[in-house]
Design an enzyme around this catalytic site. Structure first.
Site, PDB file in Angstrom:
ATOM      1  NE  ARG A  50     -13.374  -1.085   2.353  1.00 30.74           N
ATOM      2  CZ  ARG A  50     -12.731  -0.228   3.137  1.00 30.74           C
ATOM      3  NH1 ARG A  50     -12.117  -0.652   4.215  1.00 30.74           N
ATOM      4  NH2 ARG A  50     -12.718   1.054   2.833  1.00 30.74           N
TER       5      ARG A  50
ATOM      6  CB  CYS B  16     -18.675   2.597   7.557  1.00 33.04           C
ATOM      7  SG  CYS B  16     -16.883   2.702   7.445  1.00 33.04           S
TER       8      CYS B  16
ATOM      9  CE  LYS C 202     -16.424  -0.279  10.205  1.00 32.59           C
ATOM     10  NZ  LYS C 202     -16.327   0.804  11.180  1.00 32.59           N
TER      11      LYS C 202
ATOM     12  NE  ARG D  76      -4.543   0.369   1.158  1.00 32.88           N
ATOM     13  CZ  ARG D  76      -5.732   0.295   1.734  1.00 32.88           C
ATOM     14  NH1 ARG D  76      -5.840   0.271   3.028  1.00 32.88           N
ATOM     15  NH2 ARG D  76      -6.825   0.244   1.002  1.00 32.88           N
TER      16      ARG D  76
ATOM     17  CB  ALA E 187     -23.709  10.520  11.709  1.00 35.26           C
ATOM     18  CG  ASN E 188     -21.805   6.051   9.304  1.00 38.88           C
ATOM     19  OD1 ASN E 188     -21.901   7.088   8.653  1.00 38.88           O
ATOM     20  ND2 ASN E 188     -20.693   5.352   9.347  1.00 38.88           N
TER      21      ASN E 188
ATOM     22  CB  ALA F 289     -19.498   9.893   1.453  1.00 36.60           C
ATOM     23  CD  GLU F 290     -14.791   4.233   0.425  1.00 36.33           C
ATOM     24  OE1 GLU F 290     -14.808   3.572  -0.623  1.00 36.33           O
ATOM     25  OE2 GLU F 290     -14.593   3.733   1.549  1.00 36.33           O
TER      26      GLU F 290
ATOM     27  CE  LYS G  43     -18.232   7.645  10.982  1.00 34.65           C
ATOM     28  NZ  LYS G  43     -18.365   8.288   9.697  1.00 34.65           N
TER      29      LYS G  43
HETATM   30  P1  NAD Z   1      -8.721   0.729   5.267  1.00 40.75           P
HETATM   31  O1  NAD Z   1      -8.815  -0.728   5.468  1.00 40.75           O
HETATM   32  O2  NAD Z   1      -8.841   1.289   3.889  1.00 40.75           O
HETATM   33  O3  NAD Z   1      -7.312   1.259   5.831  1.00 40.75           O
HETATM   34  C1  NAD Z   1      -6.813   0.914   7.079  1.00 40.75           C
HETATM   35  C2  NAD Z   1      -5.291   0.784   6.976  1.00 40.75           C
HETATM   36  O4  NAD Z   1      -4.770   0.608   8.294  1.00 40.75           O
HETATM   37  C3  NAD Z   1      -4.811  -0.413   6.151  1.00 40.75           C
HETATM   38  O5  NAD Z   1      -3.981   0.043   5.094  1.00 40.75           O
HETATM   39  C4  NAD Z   1      -4.040  -1.285   7.166  1.00 40.75           C
HETATM   40  O6  NAD Z   1      -2.921  -1.935   6.600  1.00 40.75           O
HETATM   41  C5  NAD Z   1      -3.622  -0.250   8.188  1.00 40.75           C
HETATM   42  N1  NAD Z   1      -3.299  -0.806   9.505  1.00 40.75           N
HETATM   43  C6  NAD Z   1      -4.024  -1.663  10.247  1.00 40.75           C
HETATM   44  N2  NAD Z   1      -3.403  -1.889  11.422  1.00 40.75           N
HETATM   45  C7  NAD Z   1      -2.265  -1.166  11.423  1.00 40.75           C
HETATM   46  C8  NAD Z   1      -1.212  -0.970  12.364  1.00 40.75           C
HETATM   47  N3  NAD Z   1      -1.241  -1.550  13.548  1.00 40.75           N
HETATM   48  N4  NAD Z   1      -0.211  -0.159  12.026  1.00 40.75           N
HETATM   49  C9  NAD Z   1      -0.174   0.450  10.828  1.00 40.75           C
HETATM   50  N5  NAD Z   1      -1.140   0.325   9.908  1.00 40.75           N
HETATM   51  C10 NAD Z   1      -2.183  -0.477  10.197  1.00 40.75           C
HETATM   52  O7  NAD Z   1      -9.796   1.384   6.231  1.00 40.75           O
HETATM   53  P2  NAD Z   1     -10.564   2.795   6.027  1.00 40.75           P
HETATM   54  O8  NAD Z   1     -11.671   2.643   5.064  1.00 40.75           O
HETATM   55  O9  NAD Z   1      -9.545   3.858   5.814  1.00 40.75           O
HETATM   56  O10 NAD Z   1     -11.232   2.973   7.457  1.00 40.75           O
HETATM   57  C11 NAD Z   1     -10.477   3.292   8.601  1.00 40.75           C
HETATM   58  C12 NAD Z   1     -11.422   3.676   9.719  1.00 40.75           C
HETATM   59  O11 NAD Z   1     -12.149   4.858   9.349  1.00 40.75           O
HETATM   60  C13 NAD Z   1     -12.480   2.627  10.061  1.00 40.75           C
HETATM   61  O12 NAD Z   1     -12.695   2.657  11.443  1.00 40.75           O
HETATM   62  C14 NAD Z   1     -13.712   3.106   9.343  1.00 40.75           C
HETATM   63  O13 NAD Z   1     -14.886   2.687   9.994  1.00 40.75           O
HETATM   64  C15 NAD Z   1     -13.559   4.615   9.432  1.00 40.75           C
HETATM   65  N6  NAD Z   1     -14.215   5.378   8.356  1.00 40.75           N
HETATM   66  C16 NAD Z   1     -14.130   4.946   7.058  1.00 40.75           C
HETATM   67  C17 NAD Z   1     -14.702   5.723   6.045  1.00 40.75           C
HETATM   68  C18 NAD Z   1     -14.651   5.290   4.611  1.00 40.75           C
HETATM   69  O14 NAD Z   1     -15.262   5.952   3.781  1.00 40.75           O
HETATM   70  N7  NAD Z   1     -13.944   4.238   4.245  1.00 40.75           N
HETATM   71  C19 NAD Z   1     -15.300   6.944   6.354  1.00 40.75           C
HETATM   72  C20 NAD Z   1     -15.339   7.353   7.678  1.00 40.75           C
HETATM   73  C21 NAD Z   1     -14.773   6.570   8.669  1.00 40.75           C
HETATM   74  C1  UGA Z   2     -20.897   6.730   4.441  1.00 42.24           C
HETATM   75  C2  UGA Z   2     -21.365   8.073   4.986  1.00 42.24           C
HETATM   76  O1  UGA Z   2     -22.097   8.761   3.967  1.00 42.24           O
HETATM   77  C3  UGA Z   2     -20.187   8.911   5.449  1.00 42.24           C
HETATM   78  O2  UGA Z   2     -20.650  10.125   6.043  1.00 42.24           O
HETATM   79  C4  UGA Z   2     -19.369   8.119   6.473  1.00 42.24           C
HETATM   80  O3  UGA Z   2     -18.234   8.858   6.868  1.00 42.24           O
HETATM   81  C5  UGA Z   2     -18.934   6.817   5.856  1.00 42.24           C
HETATM   82  O4  UGA Z   2     -20.108   6.071   5.424  1.00 42.24           O
HETATM   83  C6  UGA Z   2     -18.210   5.930   6.809  1.00 42.24           C
HETATM   84  O5  UGA Z   2     -18.311   6.073   8.004  1.00 42.24           O
HETATM   85  O6  UGA Z   2     -17.563   5.034   6.265  1.00 42.24           O
HETATM   86  P1  UGA Z   2     -19.877   5.880   2.144  1.00 42.24           P
HETATM   87  O7  UGA Z   2     -20.218   4.541   2.672  1.00 42.24           O
HETATM   88  O8  UGA Z   2     -18.534   6.116   1.601  1.00 42.24           O
HETATM   89  O9  UGA Z   2     -20.117   6.984   3.276  1.00 42.24           O
HETATM   90  O10 UGA Z   2     -20.895   6.262   0.964  1.00 42.24           O
HETATM   91  P2  UGA Z   2     -22.421   6.741   0.918  1.00 42.24           P
HETATM   92  O11 UGA Z   2     -22.541   7.796  -0.092  1.00 42.24           O
HETATM   93  O12 UGA Z   2     -22.950   7.038   2.252  1.00 42.24           O
HETATM   94  O13 UGA Z   2     -23.140   5.455   0.349  1.00 42.24           O
HETATM   95  C7  UGA Z   2     -23.278   4.274   1.115  1.00 42.24           C
HETATM   96  C8  UGA Z   2     -24.174   3.310   0.390  1.00 42.24           C
HETATM   97  O14 UGA Z   2     -25.512   3.773   0.371  1.00 42.24           O
HETATM   98  C9  UGA Z   2     -23.789   3.100  -1.091  1.00 42.24           C
HETATM   99  O15 UGA Z   2     -23.922   1.738  -1.407  1.00 42.24           O
HETATM  100  C10 UGA Z   2     -24.790   3.943  -1.834  1.00 42.24           C
HETATM  101  O16 UGA Z   2     -25.035   3.495  -3.135  1.00 42.24           O
HETATM  102  C11 UGA Z   2     -26.014   3.799  -0.948  1.00 42.24           C
HETATM  103  N1  UGA Z   2     -26.965   4.917  -1.075  1.00 42.24           N
HETATM  104  C12 UGA Z   2     -26.612   6.167  -0.701  1.00 42.24           C
HETATM  105  C13 UGA Z   2     -28.242   4.661  -1.555  1.00 42.24           C
HETATM  106  O17 UGA Z   2     -28.592   3.504  -1.897  1.00 42.24           O
HETATM  107  N2  UGA Z   2     -29.127   5.707  -1.651  1.00 42.24           N
HETATM  108  C14 UGA Z   2     -28.806   6.970  -1.274  1.00 42.24           C
HETATM  109  O18 UGA Z   2     -29.668   7.871  -1.389  1.00 42.24           O
HETATM  110  C15 UGA Z   2     -27.509   7.202  -0.802  1.00 42.24           C
END
Ligand code: NAD
Ligand code: UGA
Length: 470
Positions: A349, A279, A282, A41, A226-227, A171-172, A223
């Protein structure tokens, strides 16, 4: 207030990478190191070719181009970075626990705990530790107790810590926009000096009225809440989509009419194949676990139903496809348009495509999968791990599907086209061309409600659109 000169972010994932890129861009005076145990990565973050960064996010490569090597660095040198930083963000993954107490519900905190231990052993002087990962309520207490387990670090130097909660709401697909112009930034903690230091970092680009400060537990719970609220809206509108199909109402019209009420609002009312992403499920399950832990069983059941409706939506779409294709998918080819859990991301995911494709494969269909950003190897890996796919098919998953880079190649000679991700380009496909290359009769299933019915009606397709009565 301590002025922050150097930040370490542990975890170079979907949150750590983009978040720190924006912080580096907006705070040129702060040196930022994003560290990770995963060498591949980090290599991918450091590679010259910006189109091959490990994460696809609109606008991300431009920022990386500006700041990488200037004040943003990616490395595997975790201990070194911890030692030299004033502030450490924990941004590691927090998946659902697979075994033991709370399996299938609460988060597996092993990665967070490992970070806390490493920080405790390596930090020097006073360090502010920031929870960026989404964590069960009261995790800050665990982190604190690990950090404070000794007065001195591994090499005998004195150190102390403040722990803050600073959950991420990006959001992604819109991560950069969300990070640059967030609705709010939430900081939870009980150390006013540490809170001011983190606030000062954000004030480089975020107006102060958008920064909310709370106690630690409110921040952690906000957090999850909100989700849960966002996911609840999706399950609600998806449940209504089924009523529309039975009654002749139209889901887009209903969502529009309902969303115009300013108390309800228009966002997050798009019906679809169910929410995906790492998320929502989860975090709701974490909330459910928390409720059960505190004996709040009715509340646990209430939130659990949001997840149940989501699973039901995926299953009912699969059943409907089978039904429309005369109850038999053997020797039938289905073009799957989109595998990512939403448009504009390469993340799969919890994508609804995983369950729906798995059900279809089990039923005997051959899938021709297309996506603009998801790779063939990731699809193969994901499907081969799906427990819905029966074990004999799982072993030879490559015989059950093919990946096509060209959308028309995926569609060619298929019996049905199933749209699962709302990629913009699927909205302007050449249906005239498609009508000449599919096997007849051809079904088009639009689970994202993105196709124009009038256009499709000009050709000899059978069309099913989510949330539309027949
Ligand atoms: P991710 O799996 O993409 O990235 C996590 C990274 O942490 C990985 O690259 C992994 O190798 C690394 N890692 C794990 N243990 C480690 C350690 N001990 N030392 C160093 N590196 C380590 O995960 P993510 O999507 O970035 O999510 C991270 C957190 O943020 C989660 O708790 C998730 O719920 C939260 N979150 C995610 C999103 C999202 O859109 N993906 C949005 C808001 C919050
Ligand atoms: C979501 C939240 O929107 C973020 O605020 C939060 O930080 C994040 O989770 C997190 O904690 O990981 P994300 O999962 O990246 O963000 O994307 P969303 O835009 O929320 O979409 C989630 C899922 O819902 C997708 O599969 C999307 O297609 C679906 N969705 C979204 C719907 O089916 N309808 C909608 O109107 C909106």
């Amino acid at each position: 207030m301590a002025v922050i000169k150097k930040i370490c972010c542990i975890g170079a994932g979907f949150v750590g990478g983009p978040t720190m890129a924006v912080v580096a861009d907006r705070c040129p005076n702060i040196i930022i190191e994003v560290v990770d145990i995963n060498e591949d990565r980090i290599k991918a973050w450091n590679q010259e070719d910006l189109s091959r960064l490990p994460i696809f996010e609109p606008g991300l490569s431009e920022i990386i181009n500006r700041v990488r090597g200037k004040n943003l660095y990616f490395s595997n040198e975790i201990e070194k970075s911890i030692k030299t930083s004033d502030m450490i963000f924990i941004s590691v993954n927090t998946p659902i626990k697979k075994n033991g107490i709370g399996a299938g519900e609460t988060s597996d905190l092993r990665f967070v705990e490992l970070c806390a231990r490493q920080i405790s052993e390596m930090a020097i002087g006073h360090t502010i530790v920031v929870e960026k990962s989404t964590l069960p309520v009261k995790t800050a207490q665990t982190i604190k107790s690990i950090l404070d387990s000794a007065v001195k670090n591994k090499t005998g130097e004195e150190r102390s810590f403040s722990v803050l909660s600073n959950p991420e709401f990006l959001a992604e697909g819109t991560a950069i926009e969300n990070l640059e112009f967030p609705d709010r930034v939430l900081i939870g903690g009980d150390d006013a000096v540490a809170i001011e230091s983190l606030k000062e970092v954000y004030l480089n680009w975020i107006p102060k009225e958008k920064i909310i400060c709370t106690n630690l537990w409110s921040s952690e719970l906000s957090k999850l809440t909100a989700n849960a609220f966002l996911a609840q809206r999706i399950s609600s509108i998806n449940s209504i989509s089924a009523i529309c199909e039975s009654t002749g109402a139209e889901i887009k019209e209903v969502a529009h009419a309902v969303g115009k009420d300013s108390r309800i609002g228009e966002k997050f009312l798009r019906a679809g194949p169910g929410f995906g992403g790492s998320c929502f499920k989860k975090d709701i399950l974490n909330l459910v676990y928390l409720c059960k832990y505190y004996g709040l069983y009715e509340i646990a059941e209430y939130w659990n139903n949001i997840v149940k409706i989501n699973s039901w939506q995926k299953k009912r779409i699969y059943e409907l496809v089978v039904n429309k294709l005369y109850g038999n998918l053997s020797d039938k080819k289905i073009a799957i348009l989109g595998f990512s859990f939403k448009a504009n991301t390469n993340d799969t995911r919890e994508s609804p495509a995983i369950d729906i494709c798995s059900y279809l494969i089990n039923e005997g269909a051959y899938l021709k999968i297309h996506d603009y950003k998801v790779s063939e190897s990731l699809i193969k890996d994901t499907l081969s791990k799906s427990f819905i796919v029966s074990p004999n098919k799982r072993e030879k998953i490559e015989n059950c599907f093919s990946f096509k880079n060209d959308v028309y190649e995926a569609i060619k000679s298929s019996d049905a086209i199933l749209i699962l991700t709302e990629w913009d380009k699927y909205k302007s496909l050449d249906w005239d061309k498609i009508s000449k290359i599919t096997r007849k009769p051809t079904w088009v299933f639009d689970t994202r409600v993105i196709l124009d019915i009038k256009t499709l009606k000009k050709f000899d397709f059978n069309l099913w659109q989510l949330g539309f009565g027949e």
